[in-house]
Design a protein around this motif. Structure first.
Motif, PDB file in Angstrom:
ATOM      1  N   PRO A 187      41.412  33.919  36.841  1.00 45.29           N
ATOM      2  CA  PRO A 187      40.270  34.381  36.042  1.00 45.29           C
ATOM      3  C   PRO A 187      40.122  35.900  36.164  1.00 45.29           C
ATOM      4  N   ASN A 188      39.693  36.518  35.089  1.00 46.32           N
ATOM      5  CA  ASN A 188      39.625  37.972  35.013  1.00 46.32           C
ATOM      6  C   ASN A 188      38.284  38.497  35.514  1.00 46.32           C
ATOM      7  N   ILE A 189      38.278  39.042  36.723  1.00 47.54           N
ATOM      8  CA  ILE A 189      37.068  39.553  37.371  1.00 47.54           C
ATOM      9  C   ILE A 189      36.458  40.726  36.608  1.00 47.54           C
ATOM     10  N   PHE A 190      37.236  41.327  35.708  1.00 48.77           N
ATOM     11  CA  PHE A 190      36.727  42.440  34.916  1.00 48.77           C
ATOM     12  C   PHE A 190      35.852  41.974  33.753  1.00 48.77           C
ATOM     13  N   THR A 191      35.859  40.677  33.468  1.00 47.40           N
ATOM     14  CA  THR A 191      35.022  40.160  32.387  1.00 47.40           C
ATOM     15  C   THR A 191      33.671  39.726  32.941  1.00 47.40           C
ATOM     16  N   GLN A 192      32.649  39.887  32.150  1.00 44.86           N
ATOM     17  CA  GLN A 192      31.299  39.543  32.606  1.00 44.86           C
ATOM     18  C   GLN A 192      31.152  38.062  32.970  1.00 44.86           C
ATOM     19  N   PRO A 193      31.679  37.118  32.163  1.00 43.38           N
ATOM     20  CA  PRO A 193      31.519  35.708  32.553  1.00 43.38           C
ATOM     21  C   PRO A 193      32.121  35.386  33.924  1.00 43.38           C
ATOM     22  N   VAL A 194      33.285  35.950  34.227  1.00 40.79           N
ATOM     23  CA  VAL A 194      33.923  35.677  35.525  1.00 40.79           C
ATOM     24  C   VAL A 194      33.155  36.363  36.642  1.00 40.79           C
ATOM     25  N   ALA A 195      32.783  37.619  36.434  1.00 35.61           N
ATOM     26  CA  ALA A 195      31.981  38.320  37.444  1.00 35.61           C
ATOM     27  C   ALA A 195      30.686  37.560  37.699  1.00 35.61           C
ATOM     28  N   ASP A 196      30.031  37.114  36.632  1.00 31.00           N
ATOM     29  CA  ASP A 196      28.783  36.349  36.777  1.00 31.00           C
ATOM     30  C   ASP A 196      29.000  35.054  37.545  1.00 31.00           C
ATOM     31  N   SER A 197      30.121  34.368  37.278  1.00 35.81           N
ATOM     32  CA  SER A 197      30.371  33.098  37.974  1.00 35.81           C
ATOM     33  C   SER A 197      30.634  33.323  39.462  1.00 35.81           C
TER      34      SER A 197
ATOM     35  N   GLY B 144      35.641  48.185  34.199  1.00 35.25           N
ATOM     36  CA  GLY B 144      36.612  47.472  33.377  1.00 35.25           C
ATOM     37  C   GLY B 144      38.062  47.697  33.733  1.00 35.25           C
ATOM     38  N   GLU B 145      38.881  46.893  33.093  1.00 32.65           N
ATOM     39  CA  GLU B 145      40.323  46.906  33.340  1.00 32.65           C
ATOM     40  C   GLU B 145      40.948  48.276  33.135  1.00 32.65           C
ATOM     41  N   SER B 146      40.541  48.965  32.087  1.00 35.37           N
ATOM     42  CA  SER B 146      41.186  50.235  31.761  1.00 35.37           C
ATOM     43  C   SER B 146      41.018  51.262  32.885  1.00 35.37           C
ATOM     44  N   GLU B 147      39.906  51.194  33.604  1.00 32.25           N
ATOM     45  CA  GLU B 147      39.667  52.110  34.718  1.00 32.25           C
ATOM     46  C   GLU B 147      40.629  51.839  35.883  1.00 32.25           C
ATOM     47  N   PHE B 148      41.063  50.597  36.009  1.00 33.21           N
ATOM     48  CA  PHE B 148      41.909  50.202  37.139  1.00 33.21           C
ATOM     49  C   PHE B 148      43.396  50.198  36.808  1.00 33.21           C
ATOM     50  N   ASN B 149      43.745  50.101  35.527  1.00 31.95           N
ATOM     51  CA  ASN B 149      45.160  50.061  35.167  1.00 31.95           C
ATOM     52  C   ASN B 149      45.824  51.385  35.539  1.00 31.95           C
TER      53      ASN B 149
ATOM     54  N   SER C  96      46.090  52.364  44.713  1.00 38.50           N
ATOM     55  CA  SER C  96      45.367  51.582  45.711  1.00 38.50           C
ATOM     56  C   SER C  96      45.467  52.270  47.070  1.00 38.50           C
ATOM     57  N   HIS C  97      44.618  51.875  47.958  1.00 34.06           N
ATOM     58  CA  HIS C  97      44.570  52.422  49.311  1.00 34.06           C
ATOM     59  C   HIS C  97      45.881  52.206  50.053  1.00 34.06           C
ATOM     60  N   SER C  98      46.487  51.040  49.858  1.00 30.57           N
ATOM     61  CA  SER C  98      47.633  50.642  50.679  1.00 30.57           C
ATOM     62  C   SER C  98      48.916  50.327  49.926  1.00 30.57           C
ATOM     63  N   PHE C  99      48.824  50.088  48.615  1.00 33.62           N
ATOM     64  CA  PHE C  99      49.978  49.546  47.898  1.00 33.62           C
ATOM     65  C   PHE C  99      50.519  50.446  46.789  1.00 33.62           C
ATOM     66  N   GLY C 100      50.033  51.655  46.676  1.00 34.00           N
ATOM     67  CA  GLY C 100      50.484  52.529  45.597  1.00 34.00           C
ATOM     68  C   GLY C 100      49.771  52.189  44.297  1.00 34.00           C
ATOM     69  N   THR C 101      50.366  52.561  43.193  1.00 30.94           N
ATOM     70  CA  THR C 101      49.774  52.331  41.883  1.00 30.94           C
ATOM     71  C   THR C 101      49.853  50.852  41.527  1.00 30.94           C
ATOM     72  N   LEU C 102      48.727  50.304  41.058  1.00 26.70           N
ATOM     73  CA  LEU C 102      48.661  48.899  40.655  1.00 26.70           C
ATOM     74  C   LEU C 102      48.288  48.783  39.187  1.00 26.70           C
ATOM     75  N   THR C 103      48.731  47.698  38.575  1.00 33.49           N
ATOM     76  CA  THR C 103      48.300  47.378  37.220  1.00 33.49           C
ATOM     77  C   THR C 103      46.912  46.751  37.275  1.00 33.49           C
ATOM     78  N   ALA C 104      46.274  46.649  36.130  1.00 33.24           N
ATOM     79  CA  ALA C 104      44.974  45.978  36.068  1.00 33.24           C
ATOM     80  C   ALA C 104      45.100  44.523  36.510  1.00 33.24           C
ATOM     81  N   ASP C 105      46.202  43.863  36.150  1.00 38.77           N
ATOM     82  CA  ASP C 105      46.410  42.470  36.577  1.00 38.77           C
ATOM     83  C   ASP C 105      46.516  42.365  38.092  1.00 38.77           C
ATOM     84  N   GLU C 106      47.203  43.309  38.712  1.00 40.30           N
ATOM     85  CA  GLU C 106      47.320  43.277  40.170  1.00 40.30           C
ATOM     86  C   GLU C 106      45.973  43.522  40.834  1.00 40.30           C
ATOM     87  N   TRP C 107      45.186  44.457  40.301  1.00 33.98           N
ATOM     88  CA  TRP C 107      43.834  44.674  40.839  1.00 33.98           C
ATOM     89  C   TRP C 107      43.002  43.402  40.678  1.00 33.98           C
TER      90      TRP C 107
END
Length: 153
Positions: free
Chosen positions: A4-14, A116-121, A125-136
């Motif tokens: 589930p996509n934590i960047f979406t409001q329904p998932v964050a809300d759940s 949102g996803e675009s901010e994270f794509n 990361s602190h420990s793993f280098g550059t991550l995609t939005a899916d990896e975040w």
């Protein structure tokens, strides 16, 4: 299978709804942390993004080790097993204030969803280098889901 996509409001809300089912008396089905420590533990992932100075970055050698040996366990869709190893920064000792840690975690989840996803794509990361939005997403959602399941919510 995508998580589930934590960047979406329904998932964050759940996820927040699940957090709101916890009480200071909620006990884990496994593991050593109490519920307040678990909330503080979950906050560490977000502290590493939003309060980076709180946690020293790994040196180049340790970052290489983390990328080679740990990254795929953290950023893929494969669930965590019970009682797995915990990185030192995530080990929470002593008493934590349930309400403070709960409020912090909910605030971090909301902030992440609002950015949102675009901010994270492509974000470093602190420990793993550059991550995609899916990896975040996998890192955030999988960790939260693992510990909320641990506490029966």
């Amino acid at each position: 299978m995508a998580l589930p996509n934590i960047f979406t409001q329904p998932v964050a809300d759940s996820v927040i709804e699940r957090i709101n089912k916890l009480t200071p008396q909620t006990t884990p089905d496994w593991g050593k942390m109490n519920v307040s420590q678990m909330l503080a533990h979950c906050n560490v992932s977000y502290e590493m993004v939003y309060e980076a100075r709180k946690h020293p970055a790994p040196n180049a050698f340790m970052e290489l080790i983390l990328k080679l040996l740990v990254k795929n366990k953290v950023v893929t869709e494969v669930p965590y097993g019970r009682n797995g190893p915990t990185a030192p920064a995530f080990i929470i000792k002593g008493d934590k204030d349930f309400e403070v840690e709960k409020a912090r975690l909910i605030s971090y989840i909301r902030k992440t969803q609002e950015l949102g996803e675009s901010e994270f794509n492509g974000l470093m990361s602190h420990s793993f280098g550059t991550l995609t939005a899916d990896e975040w997403n996998n890192m955030f959602y999988k960790h939260l889901n693992h510990h909320l399941t641990q506490f029966g919510v």
